[in-house]
Write an enzyme that holds these catalytic residues in place. Structure first.
Site, short mmCIF file in Angstrom:
data_model
loop_
_atom_site.label_atom_id
_atom_site.label_comp_id
_atom_site.label_asym_id
_atom_site.label_seq_id
_atom_site.Cartn_x
_atom_site.Cartn_y
_atom_site.Cartn_z
N ALA A 1 0.81 -1.21 0.00
CA ALA A 1 0.00 0.00 0.00
C ALA A 1 0.85 1.27 0.00
O ALA A 1 0.39 2.32 -0.40
CB ALA A 1 -0.90 0.00 1.23
N LYS A 2 2.10 1.15 0.45
CA LYS A 2 3.04 2.29 0.49
C LYS A 2 2.41 3.51 1.14
O LYS A 2 2.54 4.62 0.65
CB LYS A 2 3.59 2.57 -0.90
CG LYS A 2 4.30 1.34 -1.49
CD LYS A 2 4.98 1.61 -2.81
CE LYS A 2 5.74 0.39 -3.32
NZ LYS A 2 4.87 -0.73 -3.78
#
Lengths: 270, 270
Positions: free
Chosen positions: B95-96
């Site tokens: 998802a960063k």
């Protein structure tokens, strides 16, 4: 929405206020929890009461994702409500996304096409090819983190690389990216004197400024150093406005807080 | 899941393969589009055919968000299917994410509580207080970007600050954060010799390594420099495995590709 349209709205409303829709079910008036969609009910009331005092709304996506499918539905209803009823509003998906090229394109589709936002916030760490896919969308804006308002900003963003700090490299480097005209930047309000330096690098770009109010930043100070010839500022306030009251008149109380900021902004613009 | 459980699984399966579930409706076998939920149907087939050859699956969240509510539902079904049928698998929400403290807590809730992932990837740009909220979750892992595999990695990550590059500062600094034992790092496979330097800073941490296969990295080279005494590597392959074929036997073809990598990994582990 074009930058010109945003500027025209600012001049008309005498406001460059952005209201952050960071809706936490623990903080909204408890009676709303009986609604089918409490988050949307809250947002709708806040929007209806404040839309004439601000030019932008910024839902922080984390607050919707935390509630899973239901939260995503509330987000969709909120952006649709804004686009249908207040199309002049500049909408910001505060998502701080960023990934390798083809994946950033998927994020851009999520926020520009599926949910029809005018802009999205992105993180710079992965560099050019993680941001350019967002910039490719015409009449959309990509708001990149430069200098954030939290304590952790001093971990890396202000570290010196050659002659200047990392966040200045981020600003400088990004100016050469394809469709850089679609870039805006997040610059926290915690230290107003930074704006002087930042304006040397990006004299005309719009800056989205969190940290006024709840986080302690000062509006006049930010304007003194941050205003550009095109105004170039969007000042965000979230908690200070939307959680002004937990009573049934919460939206009116939110409007009062928004009005306080709008009045200060009108004074600056005159 | 504890790190010990992950290591035990690696030793049992003779594999440290992570399969990226980056599902693009334009790339999956066209006949699946007739399914009620094509993304989940695709994932289920891939998982059933490959779970014995890998220790981890990594859906990249962008590919689900791009399809809005439907995509989020497919993601939810995928993680639930994994947790119910293959609880030994280490699941990664790629998802960063990263935001100021209370907002990161909302993201952590989204991926650790609402969707029950074992880990999530985060971006370091906003520093300590943007990452620590993820680290606070017991038996969950936070995988922070250090050196990514894309071209843009050279824009900022490899820039020199004092005596070393930014990504080394990210590694070094994060070691002092609260609950740092829950940290893993993303290190791209494009330049294997970097691993030698990285292991001097984080000798024992798990590294999630994209870029083997489609992006050109070499498995043997990465292992030569990257293996720790606790193995400490998760090698990711996405497109190279899941899009091996567009025919009805796509899952078997994906398994063949996964087997090729698993065999190489078994050789390294022996």
């Amino acid at each position: 929405m074009t930058t010109q349209e945003l500027v025209a709205q600012i001049q008309k409303k005498k406001s460059f206020l952005c209201i952050g829709l960071d809706v936490d079910l623990d903080k909204i008036p408890p009676y709303l929890l009986k609604e089918e969609d409490p988050i949307f009910a809250f947002n709708k009331a806040i929007i209806d009461a404040t839309h004439h005092l601000c030019v932008s709304y910024k839902p922080n996506i984390a607050f919707y994702e935390a509630y899973g499918l239901k939260g995503w539905k509330s987000l969709e209803k909120t952006i649709n409500y804004l686009n249908e009823n207040y199309p002049e509003i500049f909408t910001i998906a505060d998502a701080k996304r960023g990934d390798i090229g083809n994946t950033s394109t998927m994020y851009a589709k999520a926020f520009f096409k599926d949910l029809v936002f005018d802009s999205v916030t992105v993180a710079p760490y992965m560099g050019k090819d993680s941001v350019e896919p967002f910039l490719a969308f015409k009449d959309k804006h990509t708001i990149m983190l430069a200098l954030t308002s939290n304590e952790g900003a001093f971990d890396f963003q202000t570290k010196q690389i050659d002659d200047k700090e990392l966040y200045k490299h981020v600003l400088e480097t990004s100016k050469s990216w394809k469709n850089a005209k679609n870039l805006m930047y997040v610059v926290g309000a915690t230290k107003a004197e930074y704006f002087k330096e930042i304006r040397k690098i990006v004299p005309d770009s719009f800056l989205l400024v969190p940290g006024v109010g709840a986080q302690g930043g000062n509006l006049q100070e930010v304007c003194k150093y941050g205003l550009s010839k095109n105004i170039g500022l969007l000042i965000n306030s979230s908690r200070g406005i939307i959680y002004a009251s937990k009573e049934p008149n919460f939206a009116e109380e939110a409007a009062k807080k928004a009005l306080e900021l709008q009045v200060q902004m009108a004074a600056v613009l005159n």
